[in-house]
Design an enzyme around this catalytic site. Structure first.
Site, PDB file in Angstrom:
ATOM      1  N   CYS A 113       0.813  -1.223   0.000  1.00  0.00           N
ATOM      2  CA  CYS A 113       0.000   0.000   0.000  1.00  0.00           C
ATOM      3  C   CYS A 113       0.845   1.271   0.000  1.00  0.00           C
ATOM      4  CB  CYS A 113      -0.944  -0.005   1.198  1.00  0.00           C
ATOM      5  SG  CYS A 113      -2.046  -1.425   1.178  1.00  0.00           S
ATOM      6  N   HIS A 258      -4.128   6.898   1.551  1.00  0.00           N
ATOM      7  CA  HIS A 258      -4.323   5.561   0.985  1.00  0.00           C
ATOM      8  C   HIS A 258      -5.701   5.067   1.409  1.00  0.00           C
ATOM      9  CE1 HIS A 258      -4.171   1.376   0.209  1.00  0.00           C
ATOM     10  NE2 HIS A 258      -4.066   1.042   1.481  1.00  0.00           N
ATOM     11  N   ASN A 288     -10.091  -1.214  -1.533  1.00  0.00           N
ATOM     12  CA  ASN A 288      -8.660  -0.937  -1.333  1.00  0.00           C
ATOM     13  C   ASN A 288      -7.900  -1.511  -2.527  1.00  0.00           C
ATOM     14  OD1 ASN A 288      -5.948  -1.040  -0.602  1.00  0.00           O
ATOM     15  ND2 ASN A 288      -6.336  -1.697   1.503  1.00  0.00           N
TER      16      ASN A 288
HETATM   17  N1  COA Z   1     -18.650 -10.151   6.846  1.00  0.00           N
HETATM   18  C1  COA Z   1     -19.235 -10.442   8.008  1.00  0.00           C
HETATM   19  N2  COA Z   1     -18.547 -10.728   9.146  1.00  0.00           N
HETATM   20  C2  COA Z   1     -17.202 -10.689   9.061  1.00  0.00           C
HETATM   21  C3  COA Z   1     -16.534 -10.402   7.859  1.00  0.00           C
HETATM   22  C4  COA Z   1     -17.307 -10.123   6.716  1.00  0.00           C
HETATM   23  N3  COA Z   1     -16.764  -9.818   5.525  1.00  0.00           N
HETATM   24  N4  COA Z   1     -15.210 -10.447   8.103  1.00  0.00           N
HETATM   25  C5  COA Z   1     -15.044 -10.757   9.391  1.00  0.00           C
HETATM   26  N5  COA Z   1     -16.260 -10.908   9.969  1.00  0.00           N
HETATM   27  C6  COA Z   1     -16.580 -11.258  11.354  1.00  0.00           C
HETATM   28  C7  COA Z   1     -15.440 -11.909  12.086  1.00  0.00           C
HETATM   29  O1  COA Z   1     -15.421 -13.284  11.813  1.00  0.00           O
HETATM   30  C8  COA Z   1     -15.770 -11.599  13.516  1.00  0.00           C
HETATM   31  O2  COA Z   1     -16.757 -12.509  13.940  1.00  0.00           O
HETATM   32  P1  COA Z   1     -16.753 -13.036  15.459  1.00  0.00           P
HETATM   33  O3  COA Z   1     -16.914 -11.813  16.303  1.00  0.00           O
HETATM   34  O4  COA Z   1     -17.922 -13.951  15.472  1.00  0.00           O
HETATM   35  O5  COA Z   1     -15.449 -13.713  15.645  1.00  0.00           O
HETATM   36  C9  COA Z   1     -16.415 -10.225  13.437  1.00  0.00           C
HETATM   37  O6  COA Z   1     -16.818 -10.047  12.073  1.00  0.00           O
HETATM   38  C10 COA Z   1     -15.517  -9.098  13.853  1.00  0.00           C
HETATM   39  O7  COA Z   1     -14.256  -9.276  13.211  1.00  0.00           O
HETATM   40  P2  COA Z   1     -13.084  -8.282  13.425  1.00  0.00           P
HETATM   41  O8  COA Z   1     -11.924  -8.718  12.612  1.00  0.00           O
HETATM   42  O9  COA Z   1     -12.889  -8.052  14.891  1.00  0.00           O
HETATM   43  O10 COA Z   1     -13.744  -6.980  12.806  1.00  0.00           O
HETATM   44  P3  COA Z   1     -13.169  -5.540  12.729  1.00  0.00           P
HETATM   45  O11 COA Z   1     -14.106  -4.600  13.354  1.00  0.00           O
HETATM   46  O12 COA Z   1     -11.730  -5.465  13.152  1.00  0.00           O
HETATM   47  O13 COA Z   1     -13.213  -5.244  11.180  1.00  0.00           O
HETATM   48  C11 COA Z   1     -11.696  -5.135   9.336  1.00  0.00           C
HETATM   49  C12 COA Z   1     -12.446  -6.029  10.299  1.00  0.00           C
HETATM   50  C13 COA Z   1     -10.873  -6.020   8.430  1.00  0.00           C
HETATM   51  C14 COA Z   1     -12.711  -4.371   8.501  1.00  0.00           C
HETATM   52  C15 COA Z   1     -10.838  -4.134  10.124  1.00  0.00           C
HETATM   53  O14 COA Z   1     -10.081  -4.805  11.083  1.00  0.00           O
HETATM   54  C16 COA Z   1      -9.935  -3.341   9.255  1.00  0.00           C
HETATM   55  O15 COA Z   1     -10.383  -2.560   8.449  1.00  0.00           O
HETATM   56  N6  COA Z   1      -8.615  -3.480   9.441  1.00  0.00           N
HETATM   57  C17 COA Z   1      -7.653  -2.806   8.616  1.00  0.00           C
HETATM   58  C18 COA Z   1      -7.640  -3.473   7.295  1.00  0.00           C
HETATM   59  C19 COA Z   1      -6.794  -2.784   6.301  1.00  0.00           C
HETATM   60  O16 COA Z   1      -6.825  -1.594   6.208  1.00  0.00           O
HETATM   61  N7  COA Z   1      -6.077  -3.582   5.545  1.00  0.00           N
HETATM   62  C20 COA Z   1      -5.300  -3.117   4.490  1.00  0.00           C
HETATM   63  C21 COA Z   1      -4.090  -2.437   5.006  1.00  0.00           C
HETATM   64  S1  COA Z   1      -3.561  -1.298   3.908  1.00  0.00           S
END
Ligand code: COA
Length: 331
Positions: A113, A258, A288
């Site tokens: 990224c 980004h 993204n």
């Molecule tokens: N749809 C529905 N549920 C989902 C899911 C989806 N696409 N992806 C994950 N979940 C579920 C998980 O399994 C988890 O379930 P559980 O509570 O039963 O275990 C729940 O949602 C919460 O997951 P979690 O990972 O804690 O969610 P979050 O609030 O952290 O959101 C992201 C997940 C990925 C959106 C978030 O962490 C994020 O944006 N991180 C940064 C990602 C990023 O920017 N990456 C690129 C870097 S440049």
């Protein structure tokens, strides 16, 4: 010493639109979950047969048309991507061939990224030392062919999109114009938090049926760790750039962060106390796109925010590695 000006920015995304609703037919997810957690409504995914360097070529053609340059005006290519057409050679060479400019050097950058900003730092250094006067800088990605589009991979699969952005950079002697500074960082202690294990040269063979079965060929992410680091590092590195140049957030016409996650961009905005009109986001339409996200958003921001000569533009990124970076540009 010359400075590096943006002569033009162009972008290209595939015509195939993939809505959150479509993803709900392939995994356990909902439109509401994706929108609330990431801000994404839809993304573009390529049709079969489209190559990463094809997207880059289209983005480059648009930038060339805007700048009024010919392909033969390009003296060097810097190509940022984590999803090249092949393991080797790098996509810079494929783009060189597609543009019909044999002999023009092509450097590939693999900083995920932050790739576009790492590439900008290299191109800027080349221009400042007088090595080249006109450089093509590309960020291009095809994620869709490498995602686990099932419930197992849903945390990653819903985030990423395909696309390309291209910037034509040229030497300028105009006082005050151009890239003011670039700031690059990495912390490899966090490499495992966002990575793709295979294929890899540490394995012999580099990929096996078991790796495919287990999902080792797909990117994996500790989403919350990535999030927590991104919301600290992105504002921090933009502040570093402002401080070095004796500027403040209120001097910025627009910041193009980004496009990792809308909530991350909103936290960057709050941290720097920027107004809504000072931050440009388009993640809701493209997801993204990693190295392509800044040049795609920059191309749209220049139009949407009427960026003019002399305006201050801030760019910042965070991603796998971890790597993070910023740049300030006097347009
Ligand atoms: N749809 C529905 N549920 C989902 C899911 C989806 N696409 N992806 C994950 N979940 C579920 C998980 O399994 C988890 O379930 P559980 O509570 O039963 O275990 C729940 O949602 C919460 O997951 P979690 O990972 O804690 O969610 P979050 O609030 O952290 O959101 C992201 C997940 C990925 C959106 C978030 O962490 C994020 O944006 N991180 C940064 C990602 C990023 O920017 N990456 C690129 C870097 S440049």
């Amino acid at each position: 010493m010359p400075r590096t000006a943006f002569a033009a920015v162009g972008f290209h995304v595939p015509d195939r639109l993939v809505t959150n609703e479509e993803l709900t037919t392939r995994m356990e997810t909902t439109d509401a979950w994706i929108r609330e957690r990431t801000g994404i409504r839809e993304r573009r995914w390529v049709r079969e047969g489209t190559e990463n360097s094809d997207l880059a070529l289209e983005a480059t053609r648009k930038a060339l048309a805007t700048a009024g340059w010919q392909a033969k005006d390009i003296e060097a290519i810097v190509y940022a991507s984590l999803s090249p057409d092949h393991m080797m050679p790098g996509d810079g060479c494929y783009l060189n061939a597609k543009l019909g400019i044999p002999g023009v050097p092509a450097l590939d950058v693999r900083n995920q990224c932050s790739g576009f900003l790492y590439g900008l730092a290299v191109a800027d250094a080349w221009i400042r030392i007088g090595m080249y006067r006109r450089i093509l800088l590309v960020g291009s990605e095809i994620h869709s062919t490498g995602l686990d589009v099932s419930t197992r991979g849903r945390d990653v699969a819903v985030i990423f999109g395909d696309g390309a952005g291209a910037a034509l950079l040229e030497a300028t002697d105009e006082p005050g114009r151009g890239v003011l500074s670039c700031h690059l960082h990495a912390d490899g202690r966090f490499a495992a938090e966002l990575s793709c294990d295979a294929p890899g040269s540490k394995y012999h063979p580099r990929v096996t049926a078991e790796m495919i079965e287990s999902g080792a060929i797909y990117p994996r992410m500790e989403g919350q760790k990535v999030f927590k680091n991104a919301v600290v590092r992105m504002p921090e590195v933009l502040r570093e750039a402002l401080d070095q140049n004796g500027l403040s957030p209120k001097d910025l016409k627009v910041v193009v962060p980004h496009q990792a996650n809308l909530r991350i961009a909103q936290m960057v905005q709050r941290s720097l106390e920027l107004r809504d009109d000072q931050v440009f986001n388009n993640i809701e339409r493209y997801g993204n796109t990693t190295a392509a996200s800044i040049p795609i958003a920059l191309a749209e921001a220049v139009e949407a925010r009427d960026v003019r000569r002399g305006d201050l533009v801030g760019l910042c990124a965070f991603g796998a590695g971890f790597t993070w970076a910023s740049a300030l540009v006097r347009w």
